[in-house]
Design a protein around this motif. Structure first.
Motif, PDB file in Angstrom:
ATOM      1  N   PRO A   1       1.030  -1.723   0.056  1.00 23.68           N
ATOM      2  CA  PRO A   1      -0.137   0.186   0.094  1.00 23.68           C
ATOM      3  C   PRO A   1       0.974   1.301   0.326  1.00 23.68           C
ATOM      4  O   PRO A   1       2.122   1.056   0.564  1.00 23.68           O
ATOM      5  N   GLN A   2       0.310   1.985  -0.817  1.00 20.44           N
ATOM      6  CA  GLN A   2       1.457   3.868  -1.024  1.00 20.44           C
ATOM      7  C   GLN A   2       0.754   4.132   0.395  1.00 20.44           C
ATOM      8  O   GLN A   2       0.293   4.790   0.248  1.00 20.44           O
ATOM      9  N   PRO A   3       2.099   4.389   0.992  1.00 17.45           N
ATOM     10  CA  PRO A   3       1.989   5.198   2.816  1.00 17.45           C
ATOM     11  C   PRO A   3       1.911   7.064   1.223  1.00 17.45           C
ATOM     12  O   PRO A   3       2.369   7.578   0.568  1.00 17.45           O
ATOM     13  N   LEU A   4       0.832   7.735   2.264  1.00 16.55           N
ATOM     14  CA  LEU A   4       0.920   9.301   2.257  1.00 16.55           C
ATOM     15  C   LEU A   4       0.916  10.019   3.690  1.00 16.55           C
ATOM     16  O   LEU A   4       1.237   9.898   4.333  1.00 16.55           O
ATOM     17  N   LEU A   5       2.553  10.969   3.119  1.00 15.16           N
ATOM     18  CA  LEU A   5       3.398  11.464   4.170  1.00 15.16           C
ATOM     19  C   LEU A   5       2.169  13.119   3.733  1.00 15.16           C
ATOM     20  O   LEU A   5       2.659  13.725   3.048  1.00 15.16           O
ATOM     21  N   LEU A   6       2.183  13.452   4.764  1.00 16.14           N
ATOM     22  CA  LEU A   6       1.497  14.533   4.958  1.00 16.14           C
ATOM     23  C   LEU A   6       2.498  15.931   5.822  1.00 16.14           C
ATOM     24  O   LEU A   6       2.313  15.538   7.157  1.00 16.14           O
ATOM     25  N   ASP A   7       3.723  16.433   5.234  1.00  9.59           N
ATOM     26  CA  ASP A   7       4.417  16.809   6.277  1.00  9.59           C
ATOM     27  C   ASP A   7       4.049  18.214   6.326  1.00  9.59           C
ATOM     28  O   ASP A   7       2.722  18.862   5.735  1.00  9.59           O
ATOM     29  N   VAL A   8       4.334  18.758   7.527  1.00  9.95           N
ATOM     30  CA  VAL A   8       4.437  20.592   7.532  1.00  9.95           C
ATOM     31  C   VAL A   8       5.991  21.093   7.383  1.00  9.95           C
ATOM     32  O   VAL A   8       7.128  20.404   7.509  1.00  9.95           O
ATOM     33  N   THR A   9       5.644  22.680   6.896  1.00  4.15           N
ATOM     34  CA  THR A   9       6.351  23.512   6.573  1.00  4.15           C
ATOM     35  C   THR A   9       7.248  23.464   8.279  1.00  4.15           C
ATOM     36  O   THR A   9       6.456  24.497   9.114  1.00  4.15           O
ATOM     37  N   PRO A  10       8.472  23.393   8.518  1.00  3.49           N
ATOM     38  CA  PRO A  10       9.006  24.233   9.298  1.00  3.49           C
ATOM     39  C   PRO A  10       9.285  25.263  10.149  1.00  3.49           C
ATOM     40  O   PRO A  10       9.029  25.811  11.413  1.00  3.49           O
TER      41      PRO A  10
ATOM     42  N   THR B   1       2.205  24.284   8.508  1.00  2.11           N
ATOM     43  CA  THR B   1       1.169  24.718   7.869  1.00  2.11           C
ATOM     44  C   THR B   1       1.729  23.347   6.997  1.00  2.11           C
ATOM     45  O   THR B   1       3.066  23.076   6.839  1.00  2.11           O
ATOM     46  N   ALA B   2       0.658  22.299   6.722  1.00  2.49           N
ATOM     47  CA  ALA B   2       0.822  21.542   5.937  1.00  2.49           C
ATOM     48  C   ALA B   2       1.426  21.684   4.655  1.00  2.49           C
ATOM     49  O   ALA B   2       0.961  22.610   3.712  1.00  2.49           O
ATOM     50  N   VAL B   3       2.181  20.780   4.301  1.00  2.00           N
ATOM     51  CA  VAL B   3       2.136  21.235   2.448  1.00  2.00           C
ATOM     52  C   VAL B   3       2.076  19.484   1.976  1.00  2.00           C
ATOM     53  O   VAL B   3       1.908  18.948   2.353  1.00  2.00           O
ATOM     54  N   PRO B   4       1.688  19.833  -0.003  1.00  3.74           N
ATOM     55  CA  PRO B   4       2.128  21.139  -0.267  1.00  3.74           C
ATOM     56  C   PRO B   4       1.423  21.936   0.398  1.00  3.74           C
ATOM     57  O   PRO B   4       0.507  21.625   0.483  1.00  3.74           O
ATOM     58  N   CYS B   5       1.719  23.402  -0.174  1.00  5.04           N
ATOM     59  CA  CYS B   5       0.402  24.593   0.151  1.00  5.04           C
ATOM     60  C   CYS B   5       0.941  25.392  -0.573  1.00  5.04           C
ATOM     61  O   CYS B   5       2.111  25.659  -1.490  1.00  5.04           O
ATOM     62  N   GLU B   6      -0.155  26.653  -0.718  1.00 12.04           N
ATOM     63  CA  GLU B   6       0.428  27.433  -1.880  1.00 12.04           C
ATOM     64  C   GLU B   6      -0.828  28.353  -0.572  1.00 12.04           C
ATOM     65  O   GLU B   6      -1.546  28.356  -0.488  1.00 12.04           O
ATOM     66  N   GLN B   7       0.025  30.358  -1.491  1.00 19.41           N
ATOM     67  CA  GLN B   7      -0.452  31.372  -0.635  1.00 19.41           C
ATOM     68  C   GLN B   7      -0.174  32.838  -1.700  1.00 19.41           C
ATOM     69  O   GLN B   7       1.122  32.290  -1.997  1.00 19.41           O
TER      70      GLN B   7
END
Ligand code: AMP
Length: 528
Positions: A391-400, A420-426
């Motif tokens: 199964p594909q792991p899904l990694l939801l990281d944050v910007t430190p 903030t969770a990445v990927p992200c856009e502002q």
């Protein structure tokens, strides 16, 4: 069906590196020719022009410290003038000089090397170890970095991989990799803390793991807290003991450095034993030429008493991560240990006390990060629809770190907040600040201070060709993006004309294309 080419996972550490791979669903931590699973992240430049990398370079560090490079990770992607680099220069025996664009460079045997080149040599050694073990060429890797690495440090690590002829499929955060090593394939539903106490840095990351979903809730760290603090503390006590024994102060730098080495050994010994004694011979000379030795003994409780405050400091950082995630220590279901300093019994005991549960100790804290990287690597190339596919792991990281721009008066305007969770856009709209202004320049920073001077400049983007108009009339929309590797991309767009200027942040502490080409050529020339 043909199996995909193996992807290696590399934990590129400050002191040691580890490489692992998944074969037929099983993780292998790959040993070198001598059966060692860890490799010193060291590069020794010998007098005859040859270069020795890894554990064999360790001997050279003692006999020829000026030409043996270690701790490159402390310098990579940092600005020469930063506190971290200046501190490192104060304690490193080799020569670090200022290169173009604030990039630190290593000067060794009359040649200058960029930090990615040094790390690239370590990575190539890891690649060679893997190829020997797998009996086939390896081209792809997942490399881990500390969660708090900024954009430049990540980019430079990626470049190091390229210099080692590796296609870096993904740069993942060390704590996320550690959580993956623990939780992947076990159908865990838990909130985990990854407590990473290394040689020079401390990091804490809180994650929620639900099946294959690994979501980082918050991360915090202290780049000036680690095993070195124990060594310094013990070395100080040894200096006192020396003074007591001989009535004179030891001031000679070589002697003091030797004591730090001895202190580190003593510390490790006290992780295994209740009491340790060291005899340091010929530490100094009397005026009449006699040798002065040091005999020092310490029991574990003595170390614990003297170093408790160092461990306590790590909990201030844990408090911060918990606050960010709006959790209490008792909300966590497990604590994963990473880094050599978590072998210290006092650390384990105090961590158990803080989180109100004993930490997991079944995974080797030196190997857990590389194992996670290998798991991620295998998942990236497997066909998710194939029968029996993992199964594909899904990694939801944050910007430190927060990301923002410089505003008038040297202030810092945050666009993307830390954690903030990445990927992200502002996106944000800026207007011109003077009449007939035809270009705008944005200076981009990462960090938490209100003033840019205390943050790290990543680079700048300039947008030209604006319509001359009274100030405040022309609007520029700036979009900041952070991708899954934690890399930053900035786009500036003139709202009226639609003209766009995109920039990978590659100016500050980075290299020009020419420089990269030269490094690439040299990395191949060294191989021939
Ligand atoms: P790392 O950066 O994770 O490789 O950790 C390196 C740090 O761990 C150094 O400060 C080492 O002195 C420390 N370390 C490694 N093994 C032990 C041990 N058995 N007991 C205490 N500290 C250790």
């Amino acid at each position: 069906m043909q199996k995909p080419e193996p992807v290696i996972g590399i934990d590129l550490g400050t002191t040691n590196s580890v490489v692992a791979v998944v074969l037929d669903g099983e993780v292998h931590v790959i040993p070198d020719e001598d059966g060692h699973n860890t490799q010193c992240s060291m590069v020794a430049f010998l007098e005859d022009g040859s270069v020795v990398v890894g554990n064999s370079a360790k001997r050279e560090a003692i006999i020829d410290p000026r030409n043996t490079i270690y701790s490159a990770k402390r310098l990579i992607g940092r600005h020469f003038d930063s506190r971290e680099v200046q501190d490192a220069i104060g304690s490193l025996p080799y020569k670090v000089v200022k290169g173009r664009n604030q990039a630190p460079k290593i000067e060794v045997r009359g040649e200058r090397f960029g930090l990615p080149e040094i790390s690239g040599m370590v990575l190539r050694r890891m690649k060679d170890i893997a190829e020997r073990y797998l009996k086939q060429p390896v081209h792809k890797a997942v490399i881990t970095v500390p969660a708090n690495f900024d954009d430049t440090q990540r980019q430079m690590t990626k470049l190091a991989g390229e210099l080692a002829d590796l296609e870096v499929l993904r740069v993942i955060n060390e704590p996320t990799a550690a959580a993956l090593a623990y939780g992947y394939g076990r159908d865990v539903d838990a909130r985990l803390a990854v407590y990473d106490f290394g040689g020079g840095t401390f990091d804490i990351t809180l994650l929620s793991v639900r099946g294959t979903l690994f979501e980082v809730l918050s991360t915090a760290g202290d780049t000036f807290l680690g095993g070195d603090d124990f060594d310094d503390r013990l070395a100080r006590y040894m200096l006192l003991a020396f003074k007591q024994q001989h009535g004179i102060e030891l001031t000679d730098l070589t002697g003091v450095n030797r004591l730090k080495h001895v202190a580190e050994k003593l510390k490790r010994e006290l992780s295994r034993k209740e009491r340790a004694i060291v005899n340091v011979r010929e530490l100094a000379r009397t005026e009449t030429g006699g040798n002065l030795d040091l005999r020092f003994q310490l029991d574990r409780s003595g170390l614990e008493e003297r170093c408790q405050d160092i461990v306590q400091r790590s909990f201030l950082v844990c408090d911060e991560a918990l606050r960010e995630a709006k959790l209490a220590a008792a909300d966590l279901d497990g604590v994963v240990l990473v880094g050599g300093s978590t072998r210290i019994p006092l650390v384990r005991q105090m961590v158990g006390g803080y989180f109100d549960q004993p930490p997991f100790t079944d995974l080797n804290p030196d190997e857990v990060v590389a194992i996670g990287a290998a798991i991620q690597g295998a998942a990236l190339v497997s066909d998710p629809f194939a029968e029996g596919a993992p199964p594909q792991p899904l990694l939801l990281d944050v910007t430190p770190m927060s990301l923002g721009v410089q505003t008038v008066g040297g202030y810092y305007d945050v666009l993307i907040h830390r954690n903030t969770a990445v990927p992200c856009e502002q996106a944000r709209v800026f207007t011109t600040t003077s009449d007939n202004q035809t270009s705008v320049r944005l200076r981009i920073y990462q960090g938490e201070s209100r003033t840019v001077a205390d943050n790290t400049q990543l680079g700048e983007v300039e947008l030209f060709g604006l319509r001359p108009a009274p100030r405040g009339e022309v609007q520029v929309e700036v979009t900041f993006e952070i991708d899954t590797d934690g890399l930053v991309m900035v786009t500036a767009r003139d709202r009226e004309t639609g003209i766009e200027q995109a920039a990978r942040i590659d100016l500050a502490a980075g290299y020009t294309r020419d420089e990269v080409d030269r490094m690439m050529a040299r990395s191949h020339q060294d191989r021939s």
